[in-house]
Design a protein around this motif. Structure first.
Motif, PDB file in Angstrom:
ATOM      1  N   ASP B 466       0.834  -1.209   0.000  1.00 40.59           N
ATOM      2  CA  ASP B 466       0.000   0.000   0.000  1.00 40.59           C
ATOM      3  C   ASP B 466       0.869   1.258   0.000  1.00 40.59           C
ATOM      4  OD1 ASP B 466      -2.220  -1.539  -0.023  1.00 40.59           O
ATOM      5  OD2 ASP B 466      -2.722  -1.293   2.100  1.00 40.59           O
ATOM      6  N   TRP B 467       1.929   1.221   0.805  1.00 45.38           N
ATOM      7  CA  TRP B 467       2.830   2.380   0.879  1.00 45.38           C
ATOM      8  C   TRP B 467       3.498   2.625  -0.479  1.00 45.38           C
ATOM      9  CZ3 TRP B 467       7.743   4.162   0.263  1.00 45.38           C
ATOM     10  CH2 TRP B 467       8.138   5.305   0.995  1.00 45.38           C
ATOM     11  N   GLY B 469       2.447   1.585  -3.356  1.00 48.54           N
ATOM     12  CA  GLY B 469       1.392   1.947  -4.310  1.00 48.54           C
ATOM     13  C   GLY B 469       1.132   3.439  -4.288  1.00 48.54           C
ATOM     14  N   ARG B 470       0.974   3.982  -3.075  1.00 49.40           N
ATOM     15  CA  ARG B 470       0.712   5.418  -2.919  1.00 49.40           C
ATOM     16  C   ARG B 470       1.902   6.266  -3.350  1.00 49.40           C
ATOM     17  NH1 ARG B 470      -1.013   4.031   1.959  1.00 49.40           N
ATOM     18  NH2 ARG B 470       0.876   4.803   2.983  1.00 49.40           N
ATOM     19  N   ASN B 471       3.107   5.847  -2.934  1.00 49.76           N
ATOM     20  CA  ASN B 471       4.269   6.724  -3.045  1.00 49.76           C
ATOM     21  C   ASN B 471       5.082   6.550  -4.332  1.00 49.76           C
ATOM     22  OD1 ASN B 471       4.530   8.339  -0.450  1.00 49.76           O
ATOM     23  ND2 ASN B 471       4.090   6.280   0.320  1.00 49.76           N
ATOM     24  N   ASN B 474       1.699   4.609  -8.055  1.00 56.72           N
ATOM     25  CA  ASN B 474       0.587   5.447  -8.486  1.00 56.72           C
ATOM     26  C   ASN B 474       1.054   6.706  -9.213  1.00 56.72           C
ATOM     27  OD1 ASN B 474      -2.219   5.967  -8.501  1.00 56.72           O
ATOM     28  ND2 ASN B 474      -1.869   7.565  -6.973  1.00 56.72           N
ATOM     29  N   LYS B 475       2.336   7.088  -9.030  1.00 55.59           N
ATOM     30  CA  LYS B 475       2.832   8.326  -9.642  1.00 55.59           C
ATOM     31  C   LYS B 475       3.345   8.115 -11.049  1.00 55.59           C
ATOM     32  CE  LYS B 475       3.430  10.477  -5.236  1.00 55.59           C
ATOM     33  NZ  LYS B 475       4.321  10.916  -4.155  1.00 55.59           N
TER      34      LYS B 475
END
Lengths: 509, 509
Positions: B466-467, B469-471, B474-475
């Protein structure tokens, strides 16, 4: 030029024309080879989709295949191609033939404009998707809603009026060279004689022939099927065997991919499918290399393609002499099968019984299933039968041909096949035309090799491959299907050999 | 229009401009999505080539991939695309970023004209083919004949003078955003400190740490590796695990294909490769769906890509807390491995020993192999080193960094890697930049989740995914690599975390 003889001037002009034409031919060959590279990609993406791809890949794969299909269609429909083909002809028969086959492929593409392709694809997907549920639920009315559109779109091709009947235009996509008149004649004969054969068989064998049931591990079966392929001449340096929901064969030069499916309880079904698909793959790998990527280099039509698979399955693999050789190999791989002798396996494989489902039908009743579909789809496309009237005529024909009623039973009747859902009208006849051609070709082979049974009893199959290579595979699309058959067997498609084969195999013990 | 206020007229013009630009954006998106559909085809044809294809398919496959690659190049080089991109800009930062990434991809394609692409491909194939024999035969002179041409062609890209140094142009293909100055700085630091770490480790562990050798069936290992992937969050509905000569990862949205290789004697090697490739695959499957098919939607660069694989392999899988959870699962699948406790496995995995071969090097000595290659290829491309001088400088650097001589030993020296044979200069640094970034990212994760060890000890890995994915995932390419790192960890690439990690893992018992 003063003083130069007229002949030389003419010769010079002639020379220039020849050079132009050779340039055109070169351009055309390169154009079709480019299309073939796209076909290569589509072929293996589709194989992967059916054999390897996880569910998450569906959307991306569909988009990629759609894009490549559009590119292919655009390359075939570019006006430049039409102009170049119109300007080019050759007095060298094979070159001219190559041009004719190019023009045929171009015209087939042009006759279905991009919007129609898209509409057909959408309607076909919707109908097929719905069918998966509707068949299970016996929901003819639900199916009909989508199916009306599929039939309507199938009748919109711009080429329809170039053919004697609209149905012949669709038939041409799969059975090129075998028109509806020829097919009708052959099917009429089969329709008359097969019921007699069924009667004879059932009278002689009132006892029900048993299936060969047991428990056979998939791993053992895989090895056995690979062994069968090797004996039938399949080269694993030039192809693979995998597993899929429905057995199929596809691939490209040097890389034929065939699939089969395994049932733990029945080892024989996979072997039949493997022999069948090995026939298809052998035809493809046997096409002559010199025409790679050109329309003249493709397999002739589905009536011949299916003749190769059925020859490998029904004529070769199921020949008692071959099974005499192969049964000890079965025993070696599947200890549980040691209880059955070659004779018992032959006997079990010769089971005949009228039934509802085409894909489960035996070799004798199968053609009646096909004839029923041929007669219905012909009327459907020619506009003399409406989709909503199919169940009634299906039931009537099933009663007439096989003595079975499908009244109100759509699941086991007119909803059983996938073929019509995406508009593949004109495909069904190739199954039975293939069976007819297979028997005819095999009869010619046995005439040329009187010792064929002794050879098969030793597991030798090369003489069959060589004969087919020379007489069928090597000719690709350089001749029409009937010309190929005449050169190979001395006559056009003729159901005599097939009927004799059915009598011989199924009415004698 | 009389009486209409000036503002409204301006607004109207502005509106028109906006519409034109939105139309342009739409056209550009469709164009790049079309290219992405071709990429999809190339991706899976290449996967098939390495994992499934029989040898007979080589020629046809090469032709099809070449044709698709040409089509892709033509679509990127069409002058219309350049004109459209020159006319289009946006004040919406993400849209402008998307345009910038499109232009970058276009310019990279245009800078290598079709003839140069072909020449590079031919020279690369010849050099790679020759290398397979020459490496075995220690034949540097034979290799040099082909290699001179590969280097010469690599220096012919038309974009070279747009970069501070020619090497930076090649680096930009793989390490976009991390230029040679930054890499040099980081590598200088590593070059200074790693020899000290090696000294400390070897002093403390004069005993040779043993490999975990035994006999482990491939089928058992396959199940174990699939289990590891599941624990690491791999979704088998959206990907596959297969076997290939060299482990790799490829695929598309929803369909990540990773491969590993199995050795009967060593179960640990496959697990490391599987964890590594699962990291690559997770990045790809985690890219945001809204940018599918657009350059802005791709993984940022190889320095980040390799950070994901190394984070999964070195930081997560090899974390003692994770191995404490996973060892009982190893025992469950491989009865022969029950002799080793989690501690013993950690200890064996922490073996350090200077050696000749990069791909067999441990985590501590590995960066020195990379730094050597970076320093040599930089000079090679910038023209300050001639190919024939490589063996001498290779030997000198090996002696300096690892205390090993490769004099006259090309096989275990400058002929050991495949990367340079086809001209992939600028790729090597991403391995060690990836290791640096991985340690930095993992340090940030452990700061955010102080209980990380307790979680890993229970096999929970979702918080890491999840970390990331977000950081990171996803970018995609919406930011430069260093901007992504700053947002994720508070600073640019910094070797501190990596050096601490090496000290912690390898010098303590």
């Amino acid at each position: 030029m003063p003083g130069q003889p007229a002949d030389a001037v003419f010769l010079h002009i002639h020379q220039q024309q020849r050079e132009t034409i050779m340039n055109h031919l070169d351009t055309l060959n390169k154009h079709f080879q480019k299309i073939a590279q796209i076909d290569h990609a589509i072929t293996f993406l589709q194989w992967d989709q059916l054999v390897m791809m996880p569910p998450g890949g569906s959307r991306g794969r569909a988009q990629s295949i759609a894009e490549l299909t559009t590119m292919r269609h655009e390359l075939l429909c570019t006006p430049l191609l039409g102009e170049l083909l119109a300007e080019t002809e050759s007095d060298e028969p094979l070159l001219q033939r190559s041009l004719t086959e190019m023009e045929r492929e171009r015209r087939q593409a042009v006759s279905v404009p991009a919007e129609l392709v898209r509409a057909q694809s959408l309607a076909g997907s919707a109908c097929e998707q719905g069918w998966r549920v509707q068949r299970r639920e016996n929901d003819w009315q639900g199916f009909l809603e989508n199916f009306n559109e599929v039939v309507a779109l199938a009748r919109q091709s711009q080429a329809l009026d170039e053919y004697p009947t609209p149905y012949d235009a669709l038939l041409d996509l799969y059975c090129r060279g075998d028109d509806s008149t020829r097919i009708q004649q052959i099917f009429t004969r089969l329709k008359t004689e097969i019921p007699n054969i069924i009667g004879e068989v059932l009278e002689k064998h009132a006892d029900q022939r048993a299936h060969l049931l047991g428990s056979f591990t998939i791993d053992d079966q895989k090895r056995l099927n690979a062994r069968l392929m090797e004996i039938l001449g399949f080269d694993f340096e030039r192809g693979r065997l995998d597993v899929s929901l429905h057995p199929f064969s596809t691939g490209a030069r040097g890389d034929q991919r065939i699939t089969t499916r395994f049932r733990e309880t029945d080892f024989f079904e996979a072997l039949l499918a493997t022999a069948h698909e090995t026939g298809h793959a052998s035809y493809e790998n046997g096409l002559p290399e010199r025409w790679d990527g050109l329309p003249i280099g493709s397999a002739r039509n589905m009536c011949l393609h299916e003749s190769q698979s059925l020859l490998f399955e029904k004529q070769l693999f199921l020949a008692p002499s071959f099974l005499a050789y192969f049964t000890p190999i079965i025993h070696e791989h599947l200890p549980q099968a040691r209880q059955w002798s070659a004779e018992q396996i032959c006997f079990a494989a010769a089971r005949v019984e009228p039934s509802y489902i085409r894909v489960e039908a035996d070799e004798v009743t199968y053609p009646l299933h096909i004839i029923l579909r041929f007669e219905i789809e012909k009327e459907l496309i020619n506009g003399t039968l409406r989709p909503e009237d199919i169940p009634e005529i299906w039931d009537a024909k099933m009663q007439e041909y096989l003595g079975l009623s499908t009244k109100d039973n759509y699941t086991d009747g007119c909803l059983q096949d996938i073929h019509w859902t995406d508009g593949s009208f004109g495909y069904f006849p190739s199954y039975t035309m293939g069976a007819v051609n297979a028997a005819q070709l095999f009869a010619a082979i046995t005439r040329d090799f009187p010792d064929w049974q002794a050879s098969l009893r030793q597991g030798q199959t090369t003489f069959i491959r060589d004969w087919l290579g020379r007489n069928i595979w090597n000719k690709a699309s350089s001749l029409d299907s009937q010309e190929i058959l005449i050169q190979a067997t001395g006559e056009e498609s003729n159901p005599d050999s097939f009927l004799s084969h059915l009598r011989r195999r199924y009415t004698l013990d």
